[in-house]
Design a protein around this motif. Structure first.
Motif, PDB file in Angstrom:
ATOM      1  N   VAL A 188       5.368  33.203  -1.387  1.00 43.67           N
ATOM      2  CA  VAL A 188       4.220  33.388  -0.494  1.00 43.67           C
ATOM      3  C   VAL A 188       4.141  34.834  -0.021  1.00 43.67           C
ATOM      4  CG1 VAL A 188       3.243  32.732   1.749  1.00 43.67           C
ATOM      5  CG2 VAL A 188       4.104  30.972   0.214  1.00 43.67           C
ATOM      6  N   CYS A 189       5.292  35.446   0.267  1.00 43.05           N
ATOM      7  CA  CYS A 189       5.309  36.856   0.656  1.00 43.05           C
ATOM      8  C   CYS A 189       4.753  37.762  -0.439  1.00 43.05           C
ATOM      9  CB  CYS A 189       6.737  37.296   0.989  1.00 43.05           C
ATOM     10  SG  CYS A 189       7.400  36.647   2.531  1.00 43.05           S
ATOM     11  N   SER A 190       4.900  37.339  -1.681  1.00 41.29           N
ATOM     12  CA  SER A 190       4.461  38.184  -2.798  1.00 41.29           C
ATOM     13  C   SER A 190       2.950  38.155  -2.999  1.00 41.29           C
ATOM     14  CB  SER A 190       5.151  37.744  -4.105  1.00 41.29           C
ATOM     15  OG  SER A 190       4.573  36.552  -4.619  1.00 41.29           O
ATOM     16  N   TRP A 191       2.270  37.171  -2.428  1.00 42.32           N
ATOM     17  CA  TRP A 191       0.835  37.032  -2.680  1.00 42.32           C
ATOM     18  C   TRP A 191       0.038  38.245  -2.198  1.00 42.32           C
ATOM     19  CZ3 TRP A 191       0.193  31.339  -0.609  1.00 42.32           C
ATOM     20  CH2 TRP A 191       0.773  30.454  -1.541  1.00 42.32           C
ATOM     21  N   ASP A 192       0.319  38.716  -0.991  1.00 42.11           N
ATOM     22  CA  ASP A 192      -0.419  39.854  -0.445  1.00 42.11           C
ATOM     23  C   ASP A 192      -0.290  41.065  -1.354  1.00 42.11           C
ATOM     24  OD1 ASP A 192      -1.865  41.218   1.794  1.00 42.11           O
ATOM     25  OD2 ASP A 192      -0.010  42.376   1.864  1.00 42.11           O
ATOM     26  N   MET A 193       0.921  41.301  -1.824  1.00 40.29           N
ATOM     27  CA  MET A 193       1.179  42.426  -2.715  1.00 40.29           C
ATOM     28  C   MET A 193       0.440  42.249  -4.042  1.00 40.29           C
ATOM     29  SD  MET A 193       4.971  43.774  -3.596  1.00 40.29           S
ATOM     30  CE  MET A 193       5.340  42.166  -4.299  1.00 40.29           C
TER      31      MET A 193
END
Length: 200
Positions: free
Chosen positions: A107-112
């Motif tokens: 989920v943290c990787s989605w923004d990136m």
């Protein structure tokens, strides 16, 4: 294998473990060369020996995330069709501490990924692969008579993935309200609804 090569491989393993430690604790927002060096108790200079910059570090982190996702314990696929679809859904949910960590990092990787064209394309391809696997299970279920021939595999696969990811996000943000047992119950109820709606 020469001692030098052994030392290099051991050090690279240590670096990878430190990268994962930072990801697990701080997500991609906290992933820096300095943070990895601190997790290792080493100098930033040592870490830059392995990564030319933030982009190379992120690429390696995504490789680690994918490898850990593939290697984590999973329910086996007992038989084709709905039994496999059920296992696929449960395998995606954060039902264990390891599953929670892996899902949090994804989920943290989605923004990136939304901001970087290359990462965006890689993430799009990943979700296409997941939907394809779900679609195969739905197609098998139709072939076995577990779902009617009129059931649309692509639509059902997209629906199943949408439900599963929605439940993942809720469980990550409100684990007290969505403990593993409730996640399993909600997944079972959803799959029962899928069976009924596909026959309507």
């Amino acid at each position: 294998m020469s001692p030098a090569r052994t030392d290099h491989d051991a050090r690279r393993h240590d670096v990878s473990e430190a990268v994962w430690q930072v990801l697990a604790e701080h997500g991609f927002a906290g992933l820096t060369l300095r943070a990895v060096a601190s997790a290792m108790g080493a100098s930033t200079g040592l870490v830059t020996h392995y990564f030319s910059g933030k982009q190379a570090l992120v690429a390696h982190a995504l490789d680690i995330l994918e490898a850990r996702t593939q290697a984590r314990p999973r329910l086996p696929y007992p038989s084709p069709g709905l039994a496999t679809l059920r296992a696929q859904v449960l395998n995606m949910l954060p039902l264990t501490p390891e599953g929670v960590t892996i899902n949090r990092v994804w989920v943290c990787s989605w923004d990136m990924a939304l901001a970087d064209p290359a990462l965006y394309a890689a993430q799009t391809a990943r979700y296409e692969r997941i939907r394809a696997d779900l679609r195969t299970a739905v197609e098998d279920a139709r072939r076995l008579g577990e779902l009617p021939a009129t059931a649309d595999p692509a639509d059902l696969a997209a629906t199943v993935l949408s439900f599963t990811h929605g439940l993942v996000v809720q469980a990550l943000f409100d684990p007290a309200s969505f403990p593993p047992d409730r996640q399993r119950d909600l997944a079972e109820n959803f799959l029962a609804t899928v069976r009924l709606s596909a026959r309507a």
